[in-house]
Design an enzyme around this catalytic site. Sequence first.
Site, PDB file in Angstrom:
ATOM      1  CD1 TRP A 286      -3.364  -0.573   0.754  1.00 30.48           C
ATOM      2  CD2 TRP A 286      -2.124  -2.308   1.411  1.00 30.48           C
ATOM      3  NE1 TRP A 286      -4.176  -1.680   0.780  1.00 30.48           N
ATOM      4  CE2 TRP A 286      -3.444  -2.771   1.177  1.00 30.48           C
ATOM      5  CE3 TRP A 286      -1.179  -3.237   1.821  1.00 30.48           C
ATOM      6  CZ2 TRP A 286      -3.828  -4.087   1.357  1.00 30.48           C
ATOM      7  CZ3 TRP A 286      -1.553  -4.566   1.991  1.00 30.48           C
ATOM      8  CH2 TRP A 286      -2.867  -4.971   1.764  1.00 30.48           C
ATOM      9  CB  CYS A 321      -8.660  -4.929  -0.275  1.00 26.97           C
ATOM     10  SG  CYS A 321      -9.588  -3.561  -1.003  1.00 26.97           S
ATOM     11  CG  HIS A 380     -11.795  -4.246   3.061  1.00 23.21           C
ATOM     12  ND1 HIS A 380     -10.585  -4.544   2.456  1.00 23.21           N
ATOM     13  CD2 HIS A 380     -12.100  -5.329   3.820  1.00 23.21           C
ATOM     14  CE1 HIS A 380     -10.182  -5.729   2.843  1.00 23.21           C
ATOM     15  NE2 HIS A 380     -11.080  -6.225   3.677  1.00 23.21           N
ATOM     16  CG  ASP A 403     -10.870  -9.824   3.908  1.00 24.88           C
ATOM     17  OD1 ASP A 403     -10.119  -9.815   2.918  1.00 24.88           O
ATOM     18  OD2 ASP A 403     -11.180  -8.797   4.539  1.00 24.88           O
ATOM     19  CG  ASN A 443     -22.723  -3.557  12.632  1.00 25.65           C
ATOM     20  OD1 ASN A 443     -23.805  -3.022  12.438  1.00 25.65           O
ATOM     21  ND2 ASN A 443     -22.457  -4.804  12.252  1.00 25.65           N
ATOM     22  CG  ASP A 445     -21.314   3.618  16.937  1.00 23.33           C
ATOM     23  OD1 ASP A 445     -21.965   3.260  15.929  1.00 23.33           O
ATOM     24  OD2 ASP A 445     -21.657   3.377  18.109  1.00 23.33           O
ATOM     25  CD  GLU A 492     -27.033   2.614  12.951  1.00 24.35           C
ATOM     26  OE1 GLU A 492     -26.803   2.493  14.173  1.00 24.35           O
ATOM     27  OE2 GLU A 492     -26.460   1.945  12.074  1.00 24.35           O
ATOM     28  CD  GLU A 497     -28.609  -0.487  15.408  1.00 21.39           C
ATOM     29  OE1 GLU A 497     -27.394  -0.377  15.656  1.00 21.39           O
ATOM     30  OE2 GLU A 497     -29.500   0.107  16.053  1.00 21.39           O
ATOM     31  CE1 TYR A 563      -8.644  -0.068  -0.512  1.00 21.47           C
ATOM     32  CE2 TYR A 563      -6.419   0.424  -1.244  1.00 21.47           C
ATOM     33  CZ  TYR A 563      -7.348  -0.477  -0.784  1.00 21.47           C
ATOM     34  OH  TYR A 563      -7.002  -1.801  -0.617  1.00 21.47           O
TER      35      TYR A 563
END
Length: 730
Positions: A286, A321, A380, A403, A443, A445, A492, A497, A563
């Site tokens: 990267w 990725c 990603h 992944d 998920n 915050d 949300e 949720e 990115y």
Amino acid sequence: MSQSEPETPKKKVSFRGRSNVPVAASNAEGEDSPEFEPFGLMPRGPPPLAEFLDIWDVNMLAQPNEINKREHHTSLYSSPLLIVRRAQEFQIRITFNRAYDPSKDQFLLEFVIGSSPQTSKGTYIPVFPDPDRMGLWRGRVLDSIDNMVTVGITAAPDSIVGKFRTYVAVLTPYGIRRTRREVKHDVYVLFNPWASDDAVFLKDETERKEYILEESGVVYHGEAGDVSARPWNFGQFEYGVLDACLYVMDQAQMPITNRGDPIKVARKASAAINSRDDDGVLVGNWSGDYTYGVAPTSWTSSVEILLTYATSKRPVCYAQCWVYAAVFNTFLRCLGIPARVVTNFYSAHDNDGNLKTDIIVDEDGRVDRARTKDSIWNYHCWNECYMTRPDLPPGFGGWQAVDATPQETSDGLYRCGPASVRAIKHGQICFPFDAPFIFAEVNSDVIFYKRDKSGNMQAVKVNTSHVGRMVLTKTIGGEHPFDITSQYKFPEGTEEERTVSKKAEEYGLGRQKVDYPETDVQVDILVQEVSVGDDFQLTLEFKNHSRDHRSINAFINGYVVYYTGVTSDEIKYKTLKVTLDPLQTERVTVDVRSKDYMSKLVEQCNLHFIVTGRVEEGDQIVSAMRVITLHVPKLFIKVMGEPRVSEETLVSVEFTNPFQFSLDNVYLRMDGPGLMSPKIKHFSLISPNSSVTWPDSFTPRRPGPTKLMVTLDCVALRQVYSQVLLNVKP
């Protein structure tokens, strides 16, 4: 070493004390004929007399137009060998020296894989053409005409996946007569999404065509509000790719006996596609410096990467990725596991299980870059593969997230998944494998902290909807994005949720409880589409939702970013004073000039703007973030005439440099499934406002719809690509 110096003997590896024989972990091992006695202990005397059954020929019926490859959906593989899928009958035709008499003649077929084959491990499989003699695989005589016998064989639904050596043996009074090893008799056994007994069974035929048989696709990137689609040649049917995929498992030392389990195959491959700890396929980079390899943005195809790896026996440079995901997709589809590439926009990384990304502002509301360490990737890419999960409670099979991008170790290796997508959505992150990490990616915050002069920090604002903004994959049979965000999480603020958040907390992955003042002032960043080299304007829209006057001291910072969200250089800083009447909306424009950012751009041309500010009436903090992906110039592909199988077709690639500076060391790559092997063209210099043309040709190998893809890449300009859809005539 001189001739007089003795050669240092290699150390002999001993398995004494651990096991009687080494664990078979290579599909290439075991070239000798097996010495088994499937008919019982028999003498090995002189050759059989003429009146006894003898084998003249073994026909694997391996041509693309013959029944085996046609019925097993393997006709597209560019291999002369037989390729079949487990849990489905295939045919072999044996020619004897005379007519076969089942009342007195006995013969069988033997399938062998790896070294030290054993019946108990499924690596030596004798198949008798007698329904009453059931083994791991079933066999029966389909027809017997003169001295030719056609045998039907069905591999077990949990059979090992790989390349088996095939032998035919007959019983005579003088012993067993067995065919010698011939490569043309080898047979590849793959997973079978068409068979209901197979763990990768996929019910819908249109999905099978897309997620197994589709050779090309797109990988989505860019920004959630400005999505770009990069074409990619998965090329799972190209010559040598299947052997390269088997070599990936060999190189990873995956035991042969584990290769029938799609869970173990996907998990092992998620480590083997990257080179971090096992000399896997691709080296991640990267840094922006790709001097000793190929820039990740330059690749067009998994084919070149996998064949280079299998030939050189060394990891290939370089990947990011989307390259990892695209090559992993090829691997899975090639072996018969339904797979697709997905892109998560605003993907959180390295969350340490706290589901938060911290942004620190000073007491005036300006971002403190020195203390803000967390970053959010603009996007990603990872993969999903389809399988049952007998290790989980019912209902958690189906799509599994895997992944191959090396981020965090899992059980000591850089790998991730397979994790049930349904389990992630419902907060069941206690289930294997690596569900908490993927749950956090969609998920987390974003929490703004205010730091005073004494260094004390207070949480003042939370954005719960920025991360995991959108998860996309390609539509079935089309070129448009398919939004699968709802498969990863509930909307949300809904009751579902909140329930999921509580469930995640029970398993130790809870959101931080933050008390912050209510905000009645909102700010948004608006911008039109921008190309590299353009001057442009940002529009900051401030909205006062209260019935009181509001005065805001705001700051806007602009940065060149990778990115991955990592900051490179600051390109804009401005202070603003905005006064709002009750319920008023005010727009403020900010000019951004090309001379501010052009010399500082890094690959993929991303600019990140963040607005923060403090409302004087109270302790409110306002904020907004926006990533702008600058659009690059276009490539133009012209195909002359109508392409036909085995006929040369002319193609021309054209590019114009629109900048006021030269482009140095420019590489173009051209590729297309069923059309050509990857081709490369180098231009040492493309002057400002000048054009170059690359004339070439290709000869299609098979009819049907396909794509021709081209990329252009140099240090000053990345992510330039184009494609043209073709329909090759017979």
